[in-house]
Design a protein around this motif. Structure first.
Motif, short mmCIF file in Angstrom:
data_model
loop_
_atom_site.label_atom_id
_atom_site.label_comp_id
_atom_site.label_asym_id
_atom_site.label_seq_id
_atom_site.Cartn_x
_atom_site.Cartn_y
_atom_site.Cartn_z
N CYS A 89 36.09 77.29 81.63
CA CYS A 89 34.95 76.40 81.85
C CYS A 89 33.65 76.96 81.28
O CYS A 89 32.63 76.28 81.29
N ASN A 90 33.66 78.21 80.79
CA ASN A 90 32.48 78.80 80.17
C ASN A 90 32.68 79.09 78.69
O ASN A 90 31.74 79.52 78.02
N GLU A 91 33.88 78.90 78.19
CA GLU A 91 34.19 79.27 76.81
C GLU A 91 33.63 78.23 75.83
O GLU A 91 34.02 77.06 75.86
N PRO A 92 32.72 78.65 74.94
CA PRO A 92 32.15 77.71 73.96
C PRO A 92 33.25 77.08 73.10
O PRO A 92 34.20 77.73 72.71
N GLY A 93 33.11 75.80 72.85
CA GLY A 93 34.07 75.10 72.02
C GLY A 93 35.33 74.70 72.76
O GLY A 93 36.19 74.01 72.21
N PHE A 94 35.48 75.14 74.00
CA PHE A 94 36.67 74.79 74.77
C PHE A 94 36.30 74.11 76.08
O PHE A 94 37.03 73.27 76.58
N LYS A 95 35.14 74.48 76.62
CA LYS A 95 34.78 73.99 77.96
C LYS A 95 34.63 72.47 78.03
O LYS A 95 34.77 71.89 79.09
N ASP A 96 34.37 71.83 76.89
CA ASP A 96 34.22 70.37 76.88
C ASP A 96 35.56 69.65 76.98
O ASP A 96 35.60 68.45 77.22
N GLU A 97 36.67 70.39 76.79
CA GLU A 97 38.00 69.78 76.80
C GLU A 97 38.65 69.78 78.18
O GLU A 97 39.72 69.21 78.36
N ILE A 98 38.04 70.44 79.16
CA ILE A 98 38.73 70.65 80.43
C ILE A 98 38.24 69.71 81.52
O ILE A 98 37.15 69.14 81.43
N ARG A 99 39.07 69.59 82.55
CA ARG A 99 38.70 68.89 83.77
C ARG A 99 38.31 69.97 84.78
O ARG A 99 39.15 70.73 85.23
N LEU A 100 37.06 70.04 85.14
CA LEU A 100 36.59 71.05 86.08
C LEU A 100 36.43 70.42 87.46
O LEU A 100 35.63 69.51 87.64
N LEU A 101 37.22 70.89 88.43
CA LEU A 101 37.22 70.28 89.76
C LEU A 101 36.44 71.08 90.80
O LEU A 101 36.26 70.62 91.93
N VAL A 102 36.01 72.29 90.43
CA VAL A 102 35.22 73.14 91.33
C VAL A 102 34.11 73.78 90.51
O VAL A 102 34.09 73.68 89.29
N ALA A 103 33.21 74.49 91.18
CA ALA A 103 32.16 75.21 90.44
C ALA A 103 32.81 76.26 89.54
O ALA A 103 33.76 76.93 89.95
N CYS A 104 32.29 76.40 88.35
CA CYS A 104 32.92 77.26 87.35
C CYS A 104 32.83 78.74 87.71
O CYS A 104 33.78 79.48 87.59
N GLY A 105 31.70 79.19 88.13
CA GLY A 105 31.51 80.62 88.38
C GLY A 105 31.05 81.30 87.11
O GLY A 105 31.34 80.86 86.00
N SER A 106 30.35 82.40 87.29
CA SER A 106 29.77 83.09 86.12
C SER A 106 30.53 84.35 85.74
O SER A 106 30.27 84.93 84.70
N GLY A 107 31.46 84.78 86.58
CA GLY A 107 32.19 86.01 86.29
C GLY A 107 33.21 85.85 85.19
O GLY A 107 33.44 84.75 84.68
N PHE A 108 33.82 86.96 84.83
CA PHE A 108 34.84 86.93 83.79
C PHE A 108 36.16 86.40 84.34
O PHE A 108 36.35 86.28 85.55
N SER A 109 37.08 86.13 83.43
CA SER A 109 38.30 85.40 83.77
C SER A 109 39.56 86.24 83.88
O SER A 109 40.46 85.91 84.64
N PHE A 110 39.65 87.33 83.13
CA PHE A 110 40.92 88.06 83.01
C PHE A 110 40.86 89.42 83.69
O PHE A 110 40.02 90.23 83.33
N PRO A 111 41.73 89.64 84.67
CA PRO A 111 42.70 88.72 85.28
C PRO A 111 42.06 87.95 86.43
O PRO A 111 40.95 88.24 86.84
N SER A 112 42.81 87.00 86.96
CA SER A 112 42.34 86.24 88.11
C SER A 112 42.41 87.10 89.36
O SER A 112 43.47 87.59 89.72
N SER A 113 41.26 87.29 90.00
CA SER A 113 41.25 88.07 91.25
C SER A 113 41.97 87.33 92.37
O SER A 113 42.60 87.94 93.22
N HIS A 114 41.87 85.99 92.38
CA HIS A 114 42.62 85.22 93.37
C HIS A 114 44.11 85.53 93.26
O HIS A 114 44.78 85.79 94.26
N ALA A 115 44.62 85.49 92.04
CA ALA A 115 46.05 85.75 91.83
C ALA A 115 46.40 87.19 92.19
O ALA A 115 47.39 87.46 92.86
N THR A 116 45.57 88.14 91.75
CA THR A 116 45.84 89.55 92.04
C THR A 116 45.86 89.80 93.54
O THR A 116 46.79 90.42 94.06
#
Length: 193
Positions: A89-116
């Motif tokens: 949801c923050n990646e330039p050139g890609f964020k316009d293609e997604i369906r965002l259902l929650v607040a994006c957040g400003s932190g980094f993505s890899f890896p997902s702390s929720h999953a970890t």
């Protein structure tokens, strides 16, 4: 090779985020990734451990907290800052293609702390309880998977983020669960005393 992996990750993300879109998932997925949604489960777990295992239950809870702390620190403070991958949801050139259902957040993505974190907790519980209660394996894995899947569905993580988070979490949970059993509770826990 790396570019092909990223391209595959983007396609897999869109397959989940857009290809699996439906009203029920739009309702349930934001809930599944919300920590407050799972508060009754955490409370039940604490009560269950203390009621059934007394002092050993408290030690198990401490190890669960240690598992969470290690998983969260390693994913959020070490790996995310090492790789610095942007969220979909923050990646330039890609964020316009997604369906965002929650607040994006400003932190980094890899890896997902929720999953970890959730795979860490699930693997700890599986390691500790699988001898006593076999259904913990599919239930624990399904619980952690549903939270990780929700991260992709709502638009805040790529599939590679949650897959790596799951692997890291499983490693952390297995190590802490094994330490709990072998160093502190092996005889007591496995005999059911």
């Amino acid at each position: 090779m790396f570019e092909q992996l990223i391209q595959f990750d983007h396609q897999a993300f869109l397959g989940v985020n857009q290809g699996m879109a439906n009203p029920f998932f739009d309702w349930i997925m934001p809930l599944l990734r919300n920590r407050y949604f799972w508060a009754p489960l955490y409370l039940f777990l604490i009560i269950f451990l203390v009621k059934n295992y007394k002092q050993n239950g408290w030690i198990c809870i401490v190890f669960l907290l240690i598992t969470f702390a290690i998983a969260d620190y390693f994913s959020a403070s070490v790996l995310k800052h090492l790789f610095e991958r942007l969220r979909p949801c923050n990646e330039p050139g890609f964020k316009d293609e997604i369906r965002l259902l929650v607040a994006c957040g400003s932190g980094f993505s890899f890896p997902s702390s929720h999953a970890t974190n959730h795979f860490g907790i699930a693997m700890f519980l599986i390691t500790v309880f699988h001898q006593r209660w076999k259904p913990i394996v599919p239930l624990g894995l399904f619980w952690a998977f549903s939270i990780a899947f929700a991260q992709v569905y709502v638009g805040v993580h790529f599939p590679l983020d949650v897959t790596t988070g799951a692997l890291v979490g499983c490693l952390v949970g297995y190590v802490t669960g094994t330490i709990f059993l072998t160093s502190y509770m092996h005889k007591t826990w496995n005999t059911g005393s």
